[in-house]
Design an enzyme around this catalytic site. Structure first.
Site, mmCIF file in Angstrom:
data_model
loop_
_atom_site.group_PDB
_atom_site.id
_atom_site.type_symbol
_atom_site.label_atom_id
_atom_site.label_comp_id
_atom_site.label_asym_id
_atom_site.label_seq_id
_atom_site.Cartn_x
_atom_site.Cartn_y
_atom_site.Cartn_z
ATOM 1 N N HIS A 186 -7.549 34.372 -11.802
ATOM 2 C CA HIS A 186 -8.629 34.075 -11.624
ATOM 3 C C HIS A 186 -8.619 32.442 -11.013
ATOM 4 O O HIS A 186 -7.992 31.648 -11.828
ATOM 5 C CB HIS A 186 -9.930 34.061 -12.577
ATOM 6 C CG HIS A 186 -11.139 33.199 -12.402
ATOM 7 N ND1 HIS A 186 -11.822 33.046 -11.040
ATOM 8 C CD2 HIS A 186 -11.752 32.349 -13.114
ATOM 9 C CE1 HIS A 186 -12.649 32.477 -11.341
ATOM 10 N NE2 HIS A 186 -12.636 31.862 -12.456
ATOM 11 N N ASN A 222 -14.250 27.868 -7.029
ATOM 12 C CA ASN A 222 -14.224 29.173 -7.862
ATOM 13 C C ASN A 222 -15.578 30.140 -7.507
ATOM 14 O O ASN A 222 -16.724 29.746 -7.544
ATOM 15 C CB ASN A 222 -14.905 28.315 -9.240
ATOM 16 C CG ASN A 222 -14.824 29.240 -10.212
ATOM 17 O OD1 ASN A 222 -15.070 30.584 -10.269
ATOM 18 N ND2 ASN A 222 -14.720 29.062 -11.554
ATOM 19 N N CYS A 250 -15.913 36.249 -14.567
ATOM 20 C CA CYS A 250 -14.851 35.881 -13.686
ATOM 21 C C CYS A 250 -13.754 36.895 -14.000
ATOM 22 O O CYS A 250 -12.816 37.111 -13.245
ATOM 23 C CB CYS A 250 -14.166 34.732 -13.970
ATOM 24 S SG CYS A 250 -15.338 33.077 -13.593
#
Length: 340
Positions: free
Chosen positions: A265, A295, A124
């Site tokens: 993120h 996500n 990420c």
């Protein structure tokens, strides 16, 4: 805003972000759909993650396909001449294949000649790590025009019987065009500061195995799906990632109040809120797309940014703090002046 140079650790940059593009698959997987798949509820998911829906790639739609569409979107919106691109960097944890690279498939799709290509895997933190690498390549003087992509098809490595992870992940892609500029005439590059760190000892808290298994407390685990210890990752994020964000701000010579937009993120809305609280950045400055996309790992930062661009929230000259964090455990951030 101009940083306080007396406290700034100089970052050399001749890079400007000159275009942005994104792509999300058509299929929507909402919380009501998940209620039919696992023991969960819309209320439970929203309360704990902030996610209402996520996008899912088609069966024969892969990360390279999403990247190609994101580049097409970027080229159409900003009239980008792709023939002069001389490097492509793709950040992804879900490549179509180990080789050839996703980046090489993007190059082929547009027939770009004399173009270097590479995939990187920093989970990420991949997109912000790729920005840092692109800045270095542009500074070398060998390259002038680089496409940076963050893209994932996480739905293909998600266990939809695991209620703790299947509610989180979605698919998408985002692209930046980064170009070298003449610092003498344009006032220097967009990047003000950068930082990165890794705690490899925490790798077992968030992983996806491939050729070798993960060893967790002497138990050998081999899986192609994502496995996460959400509680421990959350603790790490609100302590170590918060410290990393504070350190990056300090390195830049700015204060938290001088950050116009914070783009972390988009792992979980609770994490984003906690990071704002810990770092002193106002929550209304945090850009998030997690409610719509979930996500999306390396794609989450450009997706959130592009939503803000389309909504006319951000403007040229705004000071942006982009911060990725995740598997590794790795974190990477940049502070830059928005140049679009």
């Amino acid at each position: 805003m101009t940083p306080n140079l007396s406290h700034m650790q100089t970052l050399h940059s001749n890079a400007a972000i000159t275009a942005i593009g994104t792509y999300i698959p058509d299929r929507i997987l909402n919380n009501a759909d998940l209620e039919k798949m696992v023991e969960t509820s819309d209320e439970w998911i929203v309360q704990r993650t902030g996610i209402s829906e996520r996008r899912i790639s088609a069966e024969l739609q892969f990360t390279s396909d999403l990247c190609i569409e994101a580049v097409r979107n970027m080229a159409s919106r900003y009239a980008v001449d792709l023939s002069s691109v001389d490097y492509i960097i793709v950040a992804t944890s879900t490549p179509d294949s180990i080789l050839p690279s996703v980046a090489s498939r993007v190059q082929d799709a547009f027939g770009i000649e004399n173009c270097g290509t590479v995939d990187i895997q920093a989970a990420c933190a991949g997109f912000t790590a790729a920005i840092q690498l692109a800045n270095g390549l542009l500074l070398s003087g060998v390259y002038r025009k680089i496409i940076v992509l963050g893209a994932e098809t996480l739905s293909k490595v998600t266990d939809y019987t695991d209620r703790t992870t299947c509610i989180l992940f979605g698919d998408g892609a985002g692209a930046f065009l980064m170009e070298a500029i003449d610092a003498n005439t344009d006032g220097g590059g967009s990047l003000i500061a950068a930082s990165s760190s890794t705690e490899g000892s925490g790798g077992h808290l968030l992983y996806r195995s491939s050729l070798s298994p993960v060893i967790n407390n002497q138990e050998i685990i081999a899986t192609s799906n994502i496995v996460q210890n959400g509680r421990e990752v959350y603790r790490w994020a609100i302590s170590q990632v918060a410290a990393g964000v504070i350190g990056l701000i300090d390195k830049s010579g700015l204060s938290a109040a001088q950050i116009d937009w914070f783009v972390p993120h988009n792992a979980n809305q609770r994490i984003i809120d906690a990071l704002c609280d810990k770092t002193g950045i106002s929550p209304d400055k945090a850009l998030s797309s997690i409610a719509k996309y979930g996500n999306t790992s390396a794609a989450s930062i450009p997706l959130a940014l592009d939503d803000a661009v389309r909504e006319n929230k951000i403007h040229a000259g705004d000071t942006m703090l982009l911060y990725g964090f995740g598997g590794g455990l790795t974190q990477a951030g940049v502070i830059l002046r928005w140049s679009l």
